[in-house]
Design a protein around this motif. Structure first.
Motif, PDB file in Angstrom:
ATOM      1  N   LEU A  37       0.881  -1.161   0.028  1.00 22.00           N
ATOM      2  CA  LEU A  37       0.054   0.011  -0.083  1.00 22.00           C
ATOM      3  C   LEU A  37       0.964   1.139  -0.062  1.00 22.00           C
ATOM      4  CD1 LEU A  37      -2.925   1.229   0.182  1.00 22.00           C
ATOM      5  CD2 LEU A  37      -2.607   1.208   2.792  1.00 22.00           C
ATOM      6  N   VAL A  38       0.351   2.357  -0.923  1.00 22.83           N
ATOM      7  CA  VAL A  38       1.038   3.584  -0.945  1.00 22.83           C
ATOM      8  C   VAL A  38      -0.116   4.352  -0.706  1.00 22.83           C
ATOM      9  CG1 VAL A  38       2.355   5.205  -2.206  1.00 22.83           C
ATOM     10  CG2 VAL A  38       3.308   3.016  -2.454  1.00 22.83           C
ATOM     11  N   ASP A  39      -0.033   4.852   0.350  1.00 26.83           N
ATOM     12  CA  ASP A  39      -1.102   5.899   0.939  1.00 26.83           C
ATOM     13  C   ASP A  39      -0.943   7.137   0.800  1.00 26.83           C
ATOM     14  OD1 ASP A  39      -3.504   7.231   2.053  1.00 26.83           O
ATOM     15  OD2 ASP A  39      -3.405   5.744   3.806  1.00 26.83           O
ATOM     16  N   LEU A  40      -1.548   7.985  -0.082  1.00 28.00           N
ATOM     17  CA  LEU A  40      -0.995   9.363  -0.204  1.00 28.00           C
ATOM     18  C   LEU A  40      -1.096  10.225   1.066  1.00 28.00           C
ATOM     19  CD1 LEU A  40      -2.413  10.229  -3.833  1.00 28.00           C
ATOM     20  CD2 LEU A  40      -0.229   9.470  -2.985  1.00 28.00           C
ATOM     21  N   ARG A  41      -1.804   9.757   1.990  1.00 30.54           N
ATOM     22  CA  ARG A  41      -1.446  10.395   3.179  1.00 30.54           C
ATOM     23  C   ARG A  41      -0.249  10.342   4.038  1.00 30.54           C
ATOM     24  NH1 ARG A  41      -7.276   8.903   6.618  1.00 30.54           N
ATOM     25  NH2 ARG A  41      -8.554  10.073   5.705  1.00 30.54           N
ATOM     26  N   ASP A  42       0.395   9.317   3.845  1.00 28.91           N
ATOM     27  CA  ASP A  42       1.673   9.119   4.209  1.00 28.91           C
ATOM     28  C   ASP A  42       2.856   9.850   3.333  1.00 28.91           C
ATOM     29  OD1 ASP A  42       0.640   7.434   6.057  1.00 28.91           O
ATOM     30  OD2 ASP A  42       0.932   5.801   4.643  1.00 28.91           O
ATOM     31  N   HIS A  43       2.189  10.575   2.396  1.00 30.88           N
ATOM     32  CA  HIS A  43       3.088  11.173   1.334  1.00 30.88           C
ATOM     33  C   HIS A  43       2.687  12.806   1.313  1.00 30.88           C
ATOM     34  CE1 HIS A  43       5.711   8.150   0.350  1.00 30.88           C
ATOM     35  NE2 HIS A  43       4.613   7.371   0.309  1.00 30.88           N
ATOM     36  N   PRO A  44       2.556  13.658   2.150  1.00 34.67           N
ATOM     37  CA  PRO A  44       1.945  14.966   2.106  1.00 34.67           C
ATOM     38  C   PRO A  44       2.948  15.932   1.384  1.00 34.67           C
ATOM     39  CG  PRO A  44       2.928  14.689   4.525  1.00 34.67           C
ATOM     40  CD  PRO A  44       3.177  13.443   3.647  1.00 34.67           C
ATOM     41  N   LEU A  45       2.615  16.032  -0.096  1.00 37.21           N
ATOM     42  CA  LEU A  45       3.261  16.719  -0.691  1.00 37.21           C
ATOM     43  C   LEU A  45       2.941  18.200  -0.732  1.00 37.21           C
ATOM     44  CD1 LEU A  45       3.517  13.818  -3.730  1.00 37.21           C
ATOM     45  CD2 LEU A  45       5.219  14.674  -1.747  1.00 37.21           C
ATOM     46  N   PRO A  46       3.664  19.188  -1.060  1.00 36.19           N
ATOM     47  CA  PRO A  46       3.287  20.559  -1.372  1.00 36.19           C
ATOM     48  C   PRO A  46       2.433  20.702  -2.743  1.00 36.19           C
ATOM     49  CG  PRO A  46       5.653  20.255  -2.129  1.00 36.19           C
ATOM     50  CD  PRO A  46       5.258  19.144  -1.379  1.00 36.19           C
ATOM     51  N   PHE A  47       1.705  21.533  -3.017  1.00 34.92           N
ATOM     52  CA  PHE A  47       1.116  21.729  -4.424  1.00 34.92           C
ATOM     53  C   PHE A  47       1.984  21.938  -5.342  1.00 34.92           C
ATOM     54  CE2 PHE A  47      -1.384  23.997  -7.527  1.00 34.92           C
ATOM     55  CZ  PHE A  47      -2.544  23.099  -7.900  1.00 34.92           C
ATOM     56  N   PHE A  48       1.930  21.481  -6.437  1.00 37.64           N
ATOM     57  CA  PHE A  48       2.979  21.139  -7.398  1.00 37.64           C
ATOM     58  C   PHE A  48       3.361  22.596  -7.918  1.00 37.64           C
ATOM     59  CE2 PHE A  48       4.444  21.037 -11.849  1.00 37.64           C
ATOM     60  CZ  PHE A  48       5.587  20.472 -11.652  1.00 37.64           C
ATOM     61  N   ASP A  49       4.813  22.963  -7.711  1.00 36.00           N
ATOM     62  CA  ASP A  49       5.251  24.333  -8.069  1.00 36.00           C
ATOM     63  C   ASP A  49       6.535  24.234  -8.604  1.00 36.00           C
ATOM     64  OD1 ASP A  49       6.341  24.074  -5.546  1.00 36.00           O
ATOM     65  OD2 ASP A  49       5.713  25.920  -5.043  1.00 36.00           O
ATOM     66  N   GLY A  50       7.175  23.013  -8.850  1.00 40.21           N
ATOM     67  CA  GLY A  50       8.567  23.090  -9.125  1.00 40.21           C
ATOM     68  C   GLY A  50       9.042  22.749 -10.513  1.00 40.21           C
ATOM     69  N   ALA A  51      10.226  22.534 -10.752  1.00 37.42           N
ATOM     70  CA  ALA A  51      10.721  22.289 -12.115  1.00 37.42           C
ATOM     71  C   ALA A  51       9.828  21.237 -12.567  1.00 37.42           C
ATOM     72  CB  ALA A  51      12.038  22.060 -11.969  1.00 37.42           C
ATOM     73  N   LYS A  94      -3.388  13.513  -8.436  1.00 35.60           N
ATOM     74  CA  LYS A  94      -3.077  14.447  -9.747  1.00 35.60           C
ATOM     75  C   LYS A  94      -1.852  15.265  -9.443  1.00 35.60           C
ATOM     76  CE  LYS A  94      -3.044  16.233 -13.885  1.00 35.60           C
ATOM     77  NZ  LYS A  94      -1.916  15.929 -14.481  1.00 35.60           N
ATOM     78  N   ASN A  95      -1.784  15.781  -8.166  1.00 33.58           N
ATOM     79  CA  ASN A  95      -0.607  16.564  -7.692  1.00 33.58           C
ATOM     80  C   ASN A  95       0.535  15.517  -7.279  1.00 33.58           C
ATOM     81  OD1 ASN A  95       0.859  18.777  -6.711  1.00 33.58           O
ATOM     82  ND2 ASN A  95       0.651  17.774  -4.754  1.00 33.58           N
ATOM     83  N   ALA A  96       0.549  14.322  -6.843  1.00 29.36           N
ATOM     84  CA  ALA A  96       1.237  13.443  -6.673  1.00 29.36           C
ATOM     85  C   ALA A  96       1.875  12.965  -7.776  1.00 29.36           C
ATOM     86  CB  ALA A  96       0.868  12.205  -5.753  1.00 29.36           C
ATOM     87  N   LEU A  97       0.990  12.634  -9.020  1.00 28.20           N
ATOM     88  CA  LEU A  97       1.724  12.234 -10.080  1.00 28.20           C
ATOM     89  C   LEU A  97       2.483  13.259 -10.982  1.00 28.20           C
ATOM     90  CD1 LEU A  97      -1.528  10.574 -11.609  1.00 28.20           C
ATOM     91  CD2 LEU A  97       0.674   9.371 -11.254  1.00 28.20           C
ATOM     92  N   ASP A  98       2.087  14.681 -10.785  1.00 23.82           N
ATOM     93  CA  ASP A  98       2.608  15.762 -11.389  1.00 23.82           C
ATOM     94  C   ASP A  98       4.040  16.002 -10.945  1.00 23.82           C
ATOM     95  OD1 ASP A  98       0.670  15.920 -13.443  1.00 23.82           O
ATOM     96  OD2 ASP A  98      -0.247  17.657 -12.336  1.00 23.82           O
ATOM     97  N   TRP A  99       4.148  15.676  -9.636  1.00 22.28           N
ATOM     98  CA  TRP A  99       5.493  15.734  -8.662  1.00 22.28           C
ATOM     99  C   TRP A  99       6.489  14.627  -9.399  1.00 22.28           C
ATOM    100  CZ3 TRP A  99       7.871  19.660  -6.805  1.00 22.28           C
ATOM    101  CH2 TRP A  99       7.238  20.681  -5.972  1.00 22.28           C
ATOM    102  N   THR A 100       6.292  13.767  -9.920  1.00 17.10           N
ATOM    103  CA  THR A 100       7.331  12.728 -10.385  1.00 17.10           C
ATOM    104  C   THR A 100       6.952  12.502 -11.992  1.00 17.10           C
ATOM    105  OG1 THR A 100       5.717  11.132  -9.736  1.00 17.10           O
ATOM    106  CG2 THR A 100       7.145  11.648  -8.198  1.00 17.10           C
ATOM    107  N   TYR A 101       8.070  11.739 -12.589  1.00 13.82           N
ATOM    108  CA  TYR A 101       7.781  11.291 -13.745  1.00 13.82           C
ATOM    109  C   TYR A 101       8.684   9.995 -14.337  1.00 13.82           C
ATOM    110  CZ  TYR A 101       7.679  11.866 -19.018  1.00 13.82           C
ATOM    111  OH  TYR A 101       7.509  11.665 -20.266  1.00 13.82           O
ATOM    112  N   ALA A 102      10.015  10.027 -14.144  1.00 14.13           N
ATOM    113  CA  ALA A 102      10.682   9.026 -14.839  1.00 14.13           C
ATOM    114  C   ALA A 102      10.301   7.720 -13.920  1.00 14.13           C
ATOM    115  CB  ALA A 102      12.132   9.398 -14.267  1.00 14.13           C
TER     116      ALA A 102
END
Length: 192
Positions: A37-51, A94-102
């Motif tokens: 299980l990968v629970d997004l509650r365990d990964h509080p990410l900032p709102f996407f604003d990076g490169a 969507k935010n979690a997906l957008d922070w990552t790619y490769a």
């Protein structure tokens, strides 16, 4: 082989915990495969604003994002659990997906949805997004229809998976297909 079950909702009182328990329990029947299980509650990410992560693979200034990226990178395939919010999937997913790619490249993706029309609209949107990540979105999905969703939501014991029995043949199709693709794509990634 590692299959990650991505819990794509974080709302209070979320139904996704029941679905996650069901999928993880079902996954125990497969030998040599770990369902995690990968629970997004365990990964509080900032709102996407990076490169754009497409241009800066695996280089994250924020440690929370880097930790999420390292987590996803380990997987051979994914089962996305998605509620349908207003004809789409959740902003937190969507935010979690957008922070990552490769980390997602050349890995299969499958889907379990619920809500209006069994989460079909959210799943279709996710399929389009996973294509952009160069993933292999699979045909078989599980759509938790209202006749299962409503009794499961109202059930006192959130770990009792009996209410999902009518959907188990679809979960088996999904899991069998996902494991085939995960093995094939892992071998291809290793060879290249």
């Amino acid at each position: 082989m590692l299959i990650q079950v991505i819990n794509g909702t974080t709302r209070e009182g979320r139904f996704s915990e029941r679905i996650a328990h069901w999928v993880l329990e079902f996954g125990r029947q497969y030998e040599g495969v770990e369902f995690e299980l990968v629970d997004l509650r365990d990964h509080p990410l900032p709102f996407f604003d990076g490169a754009a992560p497409m241009w800066t693979p695996r280089q994250y200034a924020d440690e929370a994002v880097a930790r999420f990226g390292r987590t996803v990178d380990r997987a051979d395939g994914f089962i996305f659990l998605t509620a349908e919010y207003n004809h789409g999937y959740s902003a937190v997913l969507k935010n979690a997906l957008d922070w990552t790619y490769a980390e997602w490249h050349r890995k299969p993706a499958s889907f379990v949805g619920w809500g209006g029309v069994g989460g079909a609209r959210a799943i279709e949107q996710l399929r389009q997004v996973t294509v952009e990540f160069e993933m292999a979105p699979l045909r078989h999905a599980v759509h938790i229809a209202p006749e299962i969703y409503l009794p499961a939501r109202d059930q006192a014991d959130p770990t009792d998976t009996a209410v999902f029995a009518p959907a188990e043949p679809f979960l088996k199709l999904l899991a069998d297909d996902l494991l085939w693709w995960a093995g094939a794509l892992r071998a291809a990634r290793t060879a290249s």
